[in-house]
Design a protein around this motif. Structure first.
Motif, PDB file in Angstrom:
ATOM      1  N   TRP A   1       0.823  -1.205   0.000  1.00 13.11           N
ATOM      2  CA  TRP A   1       0.000   0.000   0.000  1.00 13.11           C
ATOM      3  C   TRP A   1       0.862   1.262   0.000  1.00 13.11           C
ATOM      4  CZ3 TRP A   1      -4.218   2.179  -1.295  1.00 13.11           C
ATOM      5  CH2 TRP A   1      -4.656   3.370  -0.710  1.00 13.11           C
TER       6      TRP A   1
ATOM      7  N   LEU B   1      -7.223  -4.283  -4.283  1.00  8.11           N
ATOM      8  CA  LEU B   1      -8.693  -4.261  -4.265  1.00  8.11           C
ATOM      9  C   LEU B   1      -9.241  -5.461  -3.487  1.00  8.11           C
ATOM     10  CD1 LEU B   1      -9.434  -3.271  -7.984  1.00  8.11           C
ATOM     11  CD2 LEU B   1      -9.794  -1.831  -5.974  1.00  8.11           C
TER      12      LEU B   1
ATOM     13  N   GLU C   1      -9.224  -5.035   0.467  1.00  8.88           N
ATOM     14  CA  GLU C   1      -9.925  -3.898   1.058  1.00  8.88           C
ATOM     15  C   GLU C   1     -10.469  -4.287   2.435  1.00  8.88           C
ATOM     16  OE1 GLU C   1     -10.277  -0.878  -0.005  1.00  8.88           O
ATOM     17  OE2 GLU C   1     -10.325  -0.796  -2.188  1.00  8.88           O
ATOM     18  N   HIS C   2     -10.546  -3.319   3.340  1.00  9.47           N
ATOM     19  CA  HIS C   2     -11.020  -3.601   4.697  1.00  9.47           C
ATOM     20  C   HIS C   2     -12.491  -4.021   4.702  1.00  9.47           C
ATOM     21  CE1 HIS C   2     -11.047  -3.290   9.079  1.00  9.47           C
ATOM     22  NE2 HIS C   2     -12.250  -2.768   8.951  1.00  9.47           N
ATOM     23  N   ASN C   3     -13.305  -3.330   3.937  1.00  9.63           N
ATOM     24  CA  ASN C   3     -14.738  -3.631   3.887  1.00  9.63           C
ATOM     25  C   ASN C   3     -14.993  -4.694   2.821  1.00  9.63           C
ATOM     26  OD1 ASN C   3     -17.537  -3.658   3.671  1.00  9.63           O
ATOM     27  ND2 ASN C   3     -17.723  -1.454   4.013  1.00  9.63           N
TER      28      ASN C   3
ATOM     29  N   ASP D   1     -16.410  -3.777  -0.575  1.00  7.25           N
ATOM     30  CA  ASP D   1     -15.554  -3.109  -1.566  1.00  7.25           C
ATOM     31  C   ASP D   1     -14.689  -4.096  -2.357  1.00  7.25           C
ATOM     32  OD1 ASP D   1     -16.508  -0.614  -0.806  1.00  7.25           O
ATOM     33  OD2 ASP D   1     -15.010  -0.396   0.782  1.00  7.25           O
ATOM     34  N   ARG D   2     -14.596  -5.329  -1.892  1.00 15.15           N
ATOM     35  CA  ARG D   2     -13.760  -6.303  -2.610  1.00 15.15           C
ATOM     36  C   ARG D   2     -14.517  -6.860  -3.820  1.00 15.15           C
ATOM     37  NH1 ARG D   2     -13.083  -9.540   2.841  1.00 15.15           N
ATOM     38  NH2 ARG D   2     -12.292  -7.797   4.113  1.00 15.15           N
TER      39      ARG D   2
ATOM     40  N   PRO E   1      -7.614   1.467  -5.514  1.00 17.17           N
ATOM     41  CA  PRO E   1      -7.889   0.839  -4.221  1.00 17.17           C
ATOM     42  C   PRO E   1      -7.910   1.857  -3.079  1.00 17.17           C
ATOM     43  CG  PRO E   1      -5.602   0.474  -4.840  1.00 17.17           C
ATOM     44  CD  PRO E   1      -6.253   1.160  -6.011  1.00 17.17           C
ATOM     45  N   LYS E   2      -8.664   1.523  -2.042  1.00 18.54           N
ATOM     46  CA  LYS E   2      -8.651   2.309  -0.805  1.00 18.54           C
ATOM     47  C   LYS E   2      -7.621   1.696   0.144  1.00 18.54           C
ATOM     48  CE  LYS E   2     -13.648   2.837  -1.362  1.00 18.54           C
ATOM     49  NZ  LYS E   2     -14.969   2.510  -0.779  1.00 18.54           N
ATOM     50  N   GLN E   3      -7.397   2.378   1.275  1.00 23.00           N
ATOM     51  CA  GLN E   3      -6.445   1.829   2.245  1.00 23.00           C
ATOM     52  C   GLN E   3      -6.933   0.461   2.703  1.00 23.00           C
ATOM     53  OE1 GLN E   3      -5.006   4.438   5.250  1.00 23.00           O
ATOM     54  NE2 GLN E   3      -4.469   2.808   6.660  1.00 23.00           N
ATOM     55  N   PRO E   4      -6.081  -0.555   2.546  1.00 24.76           N
ATOM     56  CA  PRO E   4      -6.524  -1.926   2.850  1.00 24.76           C
ATOM     57  C   PRO E   4      -6.492  -2.235   4.337  1.00 24.76           C
ATOM     58  CG  PRO E   4      -4.270  -1.945   2.048  1.00 24.76           C
ATOM     59  CD  PRO E   4      -4.738  -0.509   1.960  1.00 24.76           C
TER      60      PRO E   4
END
Length: 528
Positions: free
Chosen positions: A427, A461, A464-466, A469-470, A490-493
């Motif tokens: 990241w 991707l 992803e934490h949520n 979102d994957r 991608p967002k912060q994983p």
């Protein structure tokens, strides 16, 4: 606070109850003083303490039983005091403390002192017994009857347990055959599974010879075997020490027997006879993916084309499990060591002991038993026990990063003097627009930059934490195979926060949270 050493200071009075407020202390030495009174119960609050020495004082009363809750304790002594009562229960870390930890306390009883706390020797009672023939008679009868009763009770319990185990195994076999009615077992109905006898398996593996042993996992040892017809097989034998049992055995048998895909290891048959529970798989001559990608010399066998092919075929195998098999299956333990390689280095997903089957209507489930491998588990599963197909997607993303980088997901990677896990490292490089630095140098000759960046983007991707979102596996396949398609940013994983390392604890491991008896480290969670 590190530790307190007040030994040999002629201290008197008692140990203050406020000692329990020093919860971060890891060592306390009050030996060789004149301390009196009892050992305060509040000492059990010192959850991080590793060494406790109260020897050579005048302490009295009982040893607080809650001391057994000091899970990090590796050194303990209350020798040469005036303590009485029973020693702490010999469980957990107290199993390791021997008699010298309690010497010099004549009123103490229990293990490891070999002094019973139930029989109190009394001179007057002995004198009375010797002068009363009736008491002597009944004592003699008791000495004969009680051992006979105990032996009978033990034998009864033993035979009951044995009978119950045989009954459960018989029920297991019946249930297994009932659940496997759609499978073909020795030519009857279904998908061509063979039932092997133990004698056949022992002959194939040379009596489970150590020379035939390929490795060992949570299920038990795996052996290479040669069947009478010359076919090479891999034999998984359920170990008596395994944390997995009949449930996982049945789960893997029922699940894998119904799967037919080029990127899944094929189950040939099984053996259930006596104590033996065995699964027979097709043999994979090139072992598992982790033996190559984490070894700098063996990585040379993989150019970028081979790496990309492995990533794509693992994705195809997951897609089949999630969408195209007769039952929707969540693997729950996808990792490099569970990807086996055939003769042509094509990957095959293996080890379905922890897999879960969904009905066509179900998509998310919850479990109280977290089973998997740290570093590959999605946050919602590792923390809350929630799993879905997006849990496998997370594991796939971690696996892609490992294949590209050659780093293990749990290893510390120092970047700008900060230790990061693999996800956090990837990241950081992505944010700084230098993602190509993640690629292992062995791929520098053969790589295709667009494909490498696409795979890194896709992996981020997937982690992803949520879970919302994957991407799903059909979307993953589309992203891998489509040319010229711009992937979402991608967002912060998950698990990407940098980890601070203590100067006194360079491993980065919190000893209070991860200690065991004598500070032996322990893998988590329900390791396979």
């Amino acid at each position: 606070m590190s530790g307190i050493d007040l030994s040999c200071n002629q201290l008197s009075d008692g140990i203050p109850h406020t000692i329990g407020n020093l919860t971060r202390m890891y060592a306390l030495n009050l030996s060789h003083n004149n301390l009196g009174g009892s050992i305060p119960m509040t000492i059990s609050n010192l959850q991080q303490i590793e060494s406790l020495d109260l020897s050579y004082n005048n302490l009295n009363g009982e040893i607080p039983p809650k001391l057994v809750e000091l899970y990090c304790l590796s050194t303990f002594s209350v020798a040469y005091n005036n303590l009485s009562g029973q020693t702490p229960e010999r469980t957990k870390q107290f199993v390791t403390f021997e008699e010298d930890s309690y010497d010099g306390n004549p009123l103490l009883c229990g293990l490891p002192l070999n002094k019973s706390c139930n029989v109190l020797e009394s001179p007057s009672l002995a004198s009375k017994a010797s002068s009363d023939p009736t008491i002597l008679k009944w004592m003699g009868i008791s000495l004969v009857v009680f051992p006979a009763f105990m032996i009978t009770l033990v034998l009864a319990i033993f035979f009951f347990i044995r009978w119950r185990r045989l009954r459960l195994e018989a029920k297991f076999l019946f249930d297994l055959m009932s659940e496997a009615k759609e499978l073909e077992i020795d030519g009857k109905k279904g998908s061509n599974l063979k039932v092997y006898r133990v004698s056949c398996i022992m002959l194939a593996t040379n009596n489970f010879s150590s020379q035939n042993k390929l490795g060992e996992g949570g299920f038990g040892p795996v052996y290479k075997g040669m069947l009478p017809d010359g076919q090479e097989v891999a034999v998984k034998r359920l170990s008596g020490r395994s944390k997995q049992g009949l449930l996982e055995f049945k789960n893997e048998l029922i699940v894998v027997a119904k799967l037919q895909h080029t990127n899944l290891v094929r189950l040939l048959g099984f053996c259930i006879q006596g104590k033996e529970k065995i699964l027979v798989y097709e043999y994979m001559p090139n072992k598992s993916l982790d033996t190559y990608i984490f070894d700098e010399s063996k990585r040379m066998l993989f150019d970028w084309s081979k790496c990309f092919n492995i990533i794509s075929e693992i994705a195809q195998g997951l897609l089949y499990l999630h969408k195209y098999s007769r039952l929707k299956i969540i693997h729950r333990d996808l990792k490099a060591s569970n990807i086996l390689l055939d003769t042509n280095m094509n990957p095959k997903i293996s080890d379905f002991g922890m897999a879960k089957i969904f009905t066509t209507t179900g998509s998310v489930a919850n479990t109280n038993r977290i089973a998997g491998t740290r570093g590959y588990m999605a946050p919602e599963y590792a923390i809350g026990g929630l799993f879905s197909d997006k849990s496998d997607v997370f594991s796939f993303g971690v696996l892609v990063l490992e294949i590209i980088s050659g780093y293990r997901s749990n290893n510390n990677i120092f970047y700008n003097d900060q230790p990061l896990h693999l996800i956090g490292y990837a990241w950081q490089l992505w944010k700084e627009d230098v993602a190509m630095e993640l690629m292992n140098p062995t791929l520098s000759v053969s790589y295709c930059q667009d494909q490498v960046l696409k795979c890194i983007n896709l992996a981020l991707l997937c982690v992803e934490h949520n879970p919302i979102d994957r991407p799903t596996m059909p979307v993953v396949i589309s992203m891998l195979t489509s040319e010229g398609v711009t992937l979402p940013m991608p967002k912060q994983p998950a698990f990407s926060i940098e980890r601070k390392i203590d100067v006194d604890n360079p491993s980065g491991i919190n000893q209070a949270d991860n200690c065991t008896i004598n500070n032996v480290t322990m893998t988590e969670m329900h390791p396979r």
